[in-house]
Design an enzyme around this catalytic site. Structure first.
Site, PDB file in Angstrom:
ATOM      1  N   GLY A  48       0.838  -1.186   0.000  1.00 29.18           N
ATOM      2  CA  GLY A  48       0.000   0.000   0.000  1.00 29.18           C
ATOM      3  C   GLY A  48       0.869   1.229   0.000  1.00 29.18           C
ATOM      4  O   GLY A  48       2.080   1.152   0.261  1.00 29.18           O
ATOM      5  N   GLN A  53       3.324  10.013   1.556  1.00 27.73           N
ATOM      6  CA  GLN A  53       4.630   9.337   1.486  1.00 27.73           C
ATOM      7  C   GLN A  53       5.405   9.763   0.241  1.00 27.73           C
ATOM      8  O   GLN A  53       6.627   9.634   0.193  1.00 27.73           O
ATOM      9  CB  GLN A  53       4.443   7.812   1.469  1.00 27.73           C
ATOM     10  CG  GLN A  53       3.867   7.252   2.763  1.00 27.73           C
ATOM     11  CD  GLN A  53       3.721   5.760   2.678  1.00 27.73           C
ATOM     12  OE1 GLN A  53       2.762   5.254   2.094  1.00 27.73           O
ATOM     13  NE2 GLN A  53       4.679   5.026   3.242  1.00 27.73           N
ATOM     14  N   CYS A 101       6.318  -0.404   7.141  1.00 28.47           N
ATOM     15  CA  CYS A 101       5.983   0.808   6.395  1.00 28.47           C
ATOM     16  C   CYS A 101       7.200   1.228   5.593  1.00 28.47           C
ATOM     17  O   CYS A 101       8.320   1.235   6.118  1.00 28.47           O
ATOM     18  CB  CYS A 101       5.583   1.919   7.366  1.00 28.47           C
ATOM     19  SG  CYS A 101       5.097   3.463   6.567  1.00 28.47           S
ATOM     20  N   LEU A 102       6.978   1.582   4.316  1.00 27.84           N
ATOM     21  CA  LEU A 102       8.083   2.029   3.465  1.00 27.84           C
ATOM     22  C   LEU A 102       8.707   3.314   4.000  1.00 27.84           C
ATOM     23  O   LEU A 102       9.834   3.644   3.650  1.00 27.84           O
ATOM     24  CB  LEU A 102       7.593   2.231   2.021  1.00 27.84           C
ATOM     25  CG  LEU A 102       7.114   0.949   1.312  1.00 27.84           C
ATOM     26  CD1 LEU A 102       6.463   1.307  -0.022  1.00 27.84           C
ATOM     27  CD2 LEU A 102       8.263  -0.025   1.097  1.00 27.84           C
ATOM     28  N   HIS A 143      -4.008   1.267   7.740  1.00 22.96           N
ATOM     29  CA  HIS A 143      -2.629   1.788   7.791  1.00 22.96           C
ATOM     30  C   HIS A 143      -2.469   2.983   6.842  1.00 22.96           C
ATOM     31  O   HIS A 143      -1.944   4.034   7.235  1.00 22.96           O
ATOM     32  CB  HIS A 143      -1.655   0.657   7.416  1.00 22.96           C
ATOM     33  CG  HIS A 143      -0.223   1.060   7.333  1.00 22.96           C
ATOM     34  ND1 HIS A 143       0.748   0.533   8.150  1.00 22.96           N
ATOM     35  CD2 HIS A 143       0.417   1.940   6.515  1.00 22.96           C
ATOM     36  CE1 HIS A 143       1.920   1.093   7.851  1.00 22.96           C
ATOM     37  NE2 HIS A 143       1.747   1.936   6.858  1.00 22.96           N
ATOM     38  N   GLU A 144      -2.963   2.804   5.596  1.00 22.15           N
ATOM     39  CA  GLU A 144      -2.811   3.890   4.613  1.00 22.15           C
ATOM     40  C   GLU A 144      -3.679   5.087   4.983  1.00 22.15           C
ATOM     41  O   GLU A 144      -3.260   6.240   4.825  1.00 22.15           O
ATOM     42  CB  GLU A 144      -3.157   3.387   3.207  1.00 22.15           C
ATOM     43  CG  GLU A 144      -2.322   2.211   2.719  1.00 22.15           C
ATOM     44  CD  GLU A 144      -0.824   2.411   2.876  1.00 22.15           C
ATOM     45  OE1 GLU A 144      -0.352   3.562   2.823  1.00 22.15           O
ATOM     46  OE2 GLU A 144      -0.120   1.414   3.067  1.00 22.15           O
ATOM     47  N   HIS A 147      -2.074   7.413   7.323  1.00 26.10           N
ATOM     48  CA  HIS A 147      -1.116   8.353   6.716  1.00 26.10           C
ATOM     49  C   HIS A 147      -1.795   9.672   6.326  1.00 26.10           C
ATOM     50  O   HIS A 147      -1.180  10.732   6.369  1.00 26.10           O
ATOM     51  CB  HIS A 147      -0.470   7.737   5.473  1.00 26.10           C
ATOM     52  CG  HIS A 147       0.684   6.811   5.772  1.00 26.10           C
ATOM     53  ND1 HIS A 147       1.793   7.202   6.480  1.00 26.10           N
ATOM     54  CD2 HIS A 147       0.899   5.516   5.430  1.00 26.10           C
ATOM     55  CE1 HIS A 147       2.643   6.180   6.575  1.00 26.10           C
ATOM     56  NE2 HIS A 147       2.123   5.136   5.953  1.00 26.10           N
TER      57      HIS A 147
END
Ligand code: ZN
Length: 178
Positions: A48, A53, A101-102, A143-144, A147
């Site tokens: 995702g 990000q 997470c990236l 999660h997304e 953000h």
């Protein structure tokens, strides 16, 4: 084209800002951002991605559950672009599961998330969509979505004991799979 090195890392202000609603989903800048997000996600091992990000304070996420080297057990869900997403909680039932997470490399943690939700969003074609999600896909969405609210998954851990190095995470899932 952006690559994973261009993904905002923990500490960047953009990850702590509440993202702006997308006013014109057909604007060239919106389409370019979505294309850049799709490219970045395809070139990463993530499941995702959220526009902040990429450095853009816009309410756009992609939920793309698939088995990758980062998430070998992930079920398959075609990459879904969600503009101005929101969600309803179907039941209060939560489950703790592993997330990474990236934007926070080399760390994993157990995070409690709602098991069943119904998401609502606008597609890139301008359709209003309602999509029920359960389990891992519901986890990725939450999660997304966080953000977009300026939150990261580490904010939601119940105890710091639930945070581990990624190398230890891979040892654990190797044991549980074997
Ligand atoms: Zn993330």
């Amino acid at each position: 084209m952006a690559n994973s090195c261009d993904i905002a890392q923990l500490g960047a202000d953009i990850l702590r800002q509440v993202a702006e609603p997308v006013a014109d989903i057909h604007a060239p800048a919106t389409r370019e951002l979505i294309a850049a997000m799709q490219g970045t996600l395809a070139n990463s091992q993530g499941v995702g991605l959220a526009a902040p990000q990429m450095g853009y304070s816009q309410r756009i996420i992609i939920v793309a559950s698939r088995p990758t080297t980062r998430y070998p057990y992930a079920p398959l869900l075609a990459p879904t672009v969600m503009i101005n997403p929101r969600y309803d909680i179907v039941s209060e039932q939560q489950e703790k599961g592993w997330e990474g997470c990236l934007s926070i490399p080399s760390i994993r943690a157990l995070v409690p998330r709602y098991l069943n939700i119904v998401t609502h969003y606008t597609s890139p074609e301008g359709e209003a969509v309602s999509l029920p999600l359960a389990g891992f896909a519901a986890r990725v969405f939450q999660h997304e979505f966080d953000h977009l609210e300026g939150k990261v998954y580490l904010d939601r851990v119940e105890t710091t004991l639930d945070i581990v190095a990624e190398s230890e995470f891979f040892k654990r899932i190797a044991v549980s799979a074997g």
